[in-house]
Design a protein around this motif. Structure first.
Motif, short mmCIF file in Angstrom:
data_model
loop_
_atom_site.label_atom_id
_atom_site.label_comp_id
_atom_site.label_asym_id
_atom_site.label_seq_id
_atom_site.Cartn_x
_atom_site.Cartn_y
_atom_site.Cartn_z
N THR A 139 -0.82 7.75 -3.69
CA THR A 139 -1.42 8.47 -2.57
C THR A 139 -0.42 8.72 -1.46
OG1 THR A 139 -3.53 7.43 -3.10
CG2 THR A 139 -3.33 8.45 -0.92
N TYR A 140 0.59 7.84 -1.35
CA TYR A 140 1.55 7.91 -0.24
C TYR A 140 2.90 8.47 -0.69
CZ TYR A 140 -2.09 5.07 1.79
OH TYR A 140 -3.32 4.63 2.23
N PHE A 141 2.97 9.04 -1.89
CA PHE A 141 4.17 9.70 -2.40
C PHE A 141 5.41 8.81 -2.23
CE2 PHE A 141 1.35 12.98 -0.51
CZ PHE A 141 0.87 13.52 -1.69
N PRO A 142 5.40 7.64 -2.87
CA PRO A 142 6.48 6.67 -2.63
C PRO A 142 7.77 7.00 -3.38
CG PRO A 142 5.01 5.81 -4.30
CD PRO A 142 4.41 7.11 -3.85
N SER A 143 8.86 6.46 -2.86
CA SER A 143 10.10 6.30 -3.60
C SER A 143 10.26 4.80 -3.79
CB SER A 143 11.29 6.88 -2.84
OG SER A 143 11.19 8.28 -2.72
N GLU B 19 -3.12 17.88 3.82
CA GLU B 19 -2.51 17.21 4.97
C GLU B 19 -1.74 15.97 4.53
OE1 GLU B 19 -2.47 18.61 7.91
OE2 GLU B 19 -3.59 20.24 6.96
N PRO B 20 -0.69 15.57 5.27
CA PRO B 20 0.08 14.36 4.91
C PRO B 20 -0.81 13.12 4.93
CG PRO B 20 1.22 15.67 6.58
CD PRO B 20 -0.14 16.25 6.46
N PRO B 21 -0.47 12.10 4.15
CA PRO B 21 -1.27 10.88 4.13
C PRO B 21 -1.12 10.12 5.45
CG PRO B 21 0.74 10.57 2.87
CD PRO B 21 0.69 12.03 3.23
N PRO B 22 -2.09 9.29 5.80
CA PRO B 22 -1.99 8.51 7.05
C PRO B 22 -0.83 7.52 6.99
CG PRO B 22 -3.84 7.75 5.71
CD PRO B 22 -3.34 9.00 5.07
N GLU B 23 -0.26 7.23 8.14
CA GLU B 23 0.86 6.29 8.22
C GLU B 23 0.40 4.86 8.41
OE1 GLU B 23 3.57 7.59 11.18
OE2 GLU B 23 4.01 9.51 10.20
N GLU B 24 -0.87 4.65 8.66
CA GLU B 24 -1.42 3.31 8.82
C GLU B 24 -1.96 2.80 7.49
OE1 GLU B 24 -1.18 1.56 11.57
OE2 GLU B 24 -0.11 3.24 12.50
N PRO B 25 -1.91 1.48 7.26
CA PRO B 25 -2.42 0.93 6.00
C PRO B 25 -3.93 1.12 5.90
CG PRO B 25 -1.87 -0.83 7.53
CD PRO B 25 -1.35 0.44 8.14
N PRO B 26 -4.44 1.27 4.70
CA PRO B 26 -5.89 1.44 4.52
C PRO B 26 -6.61 0.13 4.80
CG PRO B 26 -4.81 1.24 2.39
CD PRO B 26 -3.71 1.29 3.41
N TRP C 289 0.82 -1.21 0.00
CA TRP C 289 0.00 0.00 0.00
C TRP C 289 0.86 1.27 0.00
CZ3 TRP C 289 0.51 3.28 4.23
CH2 TRP C 289 1.14 2.76 5.36
N ARG C 290 2.08 1.17 0.55
CA ARG C 290 2.95 2.35 0.62
C ARG C 290 3.50 2.74 -0.75
NH1 ARG C 290 5.01 -0.44 5.17
NH2 ARG C 290 6.84 -1.06 3.95
N LEU C 291 3.36 1.87 -1.76
CA LEU C 291 3.92 2.13 -3.08
C LEU C 291 2.95 2.79 -4.04
CD1 LEU C 291 5.93 -1.20 -3.57
CD2 LEU C 291 6.63 0.94 -2.46
#
Length: 245
Positions: free
Chosen positions: A25-29, A115-122, A20-22
């Motif tokens: 929405t979570y602005f991944p690298s 606002e920054p995205p949540p740090e918890e998985p959806p 989900w971090r990729l």
């Protein structure tokens, strides 16, 4: 003061639990897989992503989220790198990859909240690879780049060019194409991986640790030992001279 150095480390996304971090929405690298596009305007088309040597489509290599908070127009900024999959092309002269593209957005935009995205998985399972952008532009089923070409039979599967249409046909689209109703997405689900894509990893970024100075305690002990040795040599020399008189 010179800016600090940051180091990037490729790490597995821990399967579906970390995938989900990729997503954009979570602005991944990240490395490999399909690009997680930051914005929708100004995306490179198929012609811009062809190798200048073999003329084959280039694959997405990596992207780095590199925001510039001090600039209103680049509060969000991502750099995208594409490279040819043909190893022989890197030993030839002439124009070729890799290719670098930049996408940036102000903090207030039509795609992401301020606002920054949540740090918890959806909640729920990880979303499937997107077929289209919010603007309606289709994405290639194979590489995830703009796909202006579509399957002539079902008119739903999009591709960036004939190479990826042929690859997807061999990989199974020939069996699912046209077999289900137009509203049935199961038949046209996009496979998460294929042989054209590079393996996908998350890039973890950490600041480089400064080089620690030498231990001053050891230096003092070494200097003290050297001083004692010199004093003992002087005393021995004086004793020897006295004994010769």
């Amino acid at each position: 003061m010179a800016p600090g150095v940051e180091l990037g480390f490729a790490a597995a996304a821990e399967g579906a639990g970390g995938a989900w971090r990729l997503h954009s929405t979570y602005f991944p690298s990240k490395v490999g897989g399909r690009p997680a596009w930051l914005g929708e305007a100004g995306l490179p088309g198929p012609a811009a992503l062809r190798c200048g040597r073999c003329q084959q489509p280039c694959a997405f290599l990596l992207q780095l989220y590199a925001p510039l908070p001090g600039r209103a127009d680049a509060f969000h900024r991502t750099l995208f790198v594409f490279a040819c999959r043909g190893a022989a092309c890197y030993g030839l002269a002439g124009p070729g990859g890799p290719f670098l593209f930049r996408s940036q957005l102000p903090r207030r935009n039509d795609t992401y909240p301020e606002e920054p995205p949540p740090e918890e998985p959806p909640p729920g399972p990880a979303p499937a690879p997107p077929r289209r952008l919010g603007s309606g532009a289709a994405l290639c089923r194979v590489c995830g780049c703009l796909g202006p070409r579509c399957c002539g039979r079902c008119r739903r599967a999009a591709y960036c060019g004939p190479e990826h249409q042929a690859l997807d046909w061999r990989r199974g689209h020939r069996r699912s194409c046209g077999q289900h109703a137009a509203g049935d997405d199961l038949a046209n689900a996009i496979p998460e991986h294929n042989e054209f894509l590079f393996p996908e990893y998350e890039i973890l970024i950490e600041p480089e640790e400064p080089e620690l100075p030498a231990d001053s305690t050891d230096d003092e002990q070494g200097a003290e030992g050297t001083s004692k040795d010199a004093k003992e040599q002087e005393e021995l020399g004086a004793a020897g001279t006295a004994g010769q008189k």
